[in-house]
Write a protein that holds these residues in place. Structure first.
Motif, PDB file in Angstrom:
ATOM      1  N   PHE A 149      28.861  77.898  25.393  1.00 41.18           N
ATOM      2  CA  PHE A 149      30.109  78.139  26.106  1.00 41.18           C
ATOM      3  C   PHE A 149      30.987  79.216  25.471  1.00 41.18           C
ATOM      4  CE2 PHE A 149      30.256  73.854  28.497  1.00 41.18           C
ATOM      5  CZ  PHE A 149      29.241  74.310  29.315  1.00 41.18           C
ATOM      6  N   HIS A 150      30.686  79.592  24.242  1.00 42.60           N
ATOM      7  CA  HIS A 150      31.437  80.705  23.661  1.00 42.60           C
ATOM      8  C   HIS A 150      31.252  81.965  24.512  1.00 42.60           C
ATOM      9  CE1 HIS A 150      27.413  81.328  21.955  1.00 42.60           C
ATOM     10  NE2 HIS A 150      27.759  82.607  21.884  1.00 42.60           N
ATOM     11  N   GLU A 193      37.759  86.550  27.697  1.00 45.35           N
ATOM     12  CA  GLU A 193      38.473  87.443  26.773  1.00 45.35           C
ATOM     13  C   GLU A 193      38.279  88.909  27.129  1.00 45.35           C
ATOM     14  OE1 GLU A 193      37.358  86.599  22.746  1.00 45.35           O
ATOM     15  OE2 GLU A 193      38.698  84.889  22.629  1.00 45.35           O
ATOM     16  N   HIS A 220      39.011  79.868  24.178  1.00 41.03           N
ATOM     17  CA  HIS A 220      38.692  78.534  24.682  1.00 41.03           C
ATOM     18  C   HIS A 220      39.871  77.801  25.306  1.00 41.03           C
ATOM     19  CE1 HIS A 220      35.165  79.127  22.075  1.00 41.03           C
ATOM     20  NE2 HIS A 220      34.567  78.394  22.985  1.00 41.03           N
ATOM     21  N   THR A 244      35.071  83.840  19.110  1.00 39.71           N
ATOM     22  CA  THR A 244      35.908  83.742  20.304  1.00 39.71           C
ATOM     23  C   THR A 244      37.207  83.028  19.994  1.00 39.71           C
ATOM     24  OG1 THR A 244      35.995  83.055  22.602  1.00 39.71           O
ATOM     25  CG2 THR A 244      34.857  81.589  21.111  1.00 39.71           C
ATOM     26  N   THR A 245      38.217  83.366  20.761  1.00 44.76           N
ATOM     27  CA  THR A 245      39.490  82.643  20.685  1.00 44.76           C
ATOM     28  C   THR A 245      39.929  82.208  22.073  1.00 44.76           C
ATOM     29  OG1 THR A 245      40.742  84.700  20.868  1.00 44.76           O
ATOM     30  CG2 THR A 245      40.274  83.898  18.638  1.00 44.76           C
ATOM     31  N   VAL A 267      34.038  77.121  32.968  1.00 48.74           N
ATOM     32  CA  VAL A 267      33.214  76.088  32.331  1.00 48.74           C
ATOM     33  C   VAL A 267      32.967  74.939  33.307  1.00 48.74           C
ATOM     34  CG1 VAL A 267      33.239  74.262  30.571  1.00 48.74           C
ATOM     35  CG2 VAL A 267      33.721  76.615  29.936  1.00 48.74           C
ATOM     36  N   ALA A 308      33.770  81.866  27.238  1.00 44.83           N
ATOM     37  CA  ALA A 308      35.082  82.195  26.667  1.00 44.83           C
ATOM     38  C   ALA A 308      35.189  83.699  26.435  1.00 44.83           C
ATOM     39  CB  ALA A 308      35.294  81.439  25.360  1.00 44.83           C
ATOM     40  N   ASN A 309      34.106  84.298  25.940  1.00 46.44           N
ATOM     41  CA  ASN A 309      34.134  85.731  25.680  1.00 46.44           C
ATOM     42  C   ASN A 309      34.206  86.540  26.971  1.00 46.44           C
ATOM     43  OD1 ASN A 309      34.071  85.295  22.946  1.00 46.44           O
ATOM     44  ND2 ASN A 309      31.867  85.584  22.750  1.00 46.44           N
ATOM     45  N   TYR A 334      38.992  80.168  31.307  1.00 46.58           N
ATOM     46  CA  TYR A 334      37.851  79.574  30.606  1.00 46.58           C
ATOM     47  C   TYR A 334      37.561  78.174  31.136  1.00 46.58           C
ATOM     48  CZ  TYR A 334      35.245  77.133  26.983  1.00 46.58           C
ATOM     49  OH  TYR A 334      34.317  76.360  26.333  1.00 46.58           O
ATOM     50  N   LYS A 335      38.592  77.365  31.214  1.00 45.57           N
ATOM     51  CA  LYS A 335      38.411  75.997  31.705  1.00 45.57           C
ATOM     52  C   LYS A 335      37.844  76.001  33.119  1.00 45.57           C
ATOM     53  CE  LYS A 335      41.931  74.119  28.698  1.00 45.57           C
ATOM     54  NZ  LYS A 335      43.256  73.560  28.558  1.00 45.57           N
TER      55      LYS A 335
END
Length: 137
Positions: free
Chosen positions: A104-105, A112, A73, A70-71, A82, A108-109, A78-79
């Motif tokens: 949590f990835h 994405e 984050h 993942t990128t 989460v 994030a995904n 995302y924030k």
């Protein structure tokens, strides 16, 4: 001394304490603590997989979201999701729920994959109802 991944340190500590406990009462107390920790880990893992299943549009997308790559984050979405998961499901600031961080990835995904934040939050809400023993109308 064996090396242990950071997320497994609490388990390793409890296992070591159990093996070196002096009394049956202490051993039973520590075993109960370990059992609670392992149950919490499984509940968190299951809840995150349910969020992914409910938020994604297909089984293929759900599989992609579960991959650790993942990128996303750093994005605002995302924030937001989460923090919503922390408030609604498992507060990872509590030691018992710290293992939530390793999943949590997937959030994030989801971001994405451009899944709308409200859809992710709705999936979290549905899973929270199951955690609490409630069902959504």
């Amino acid at each position: 001394m064996d090396s242990v991944p950071g997320s497994d340190v609490p388990v390793a500590i409890l296992q070591k304490q159990i093996s070196s406990s002096k009394s049956p009462e202490e051993k039973a107390r520590l075993e109960n603590k370990l059992s609670e920790l392992m149950l919490a880990r499984e509940l968190i893992r299951g809840s995150m997989l349910q969020v992914v299943k409910k938020a994604t549009y297909s089984p293929e997308q759900a599989k992609r979201v579960q991959k650790p790559d993942t990128t996303g984050h750093m994005c605002k979405a995302y924030k937001e999701v989460v923090e919503y998961y922390r408030v609604m499901c498992y507060n990872w600031h509590e030691p018992k729920y710290k293992s939530a961080l390793q999943h949590f990835h997937m959030l994030a995904n989801l971001c994405e994959e451009n899944i709308p934040v409200e859809r992710i939050k709705s999936a979290i809400d549905e899973c929270k109802g199951k955690k609490d023993g409630r069902s959504r109308p």
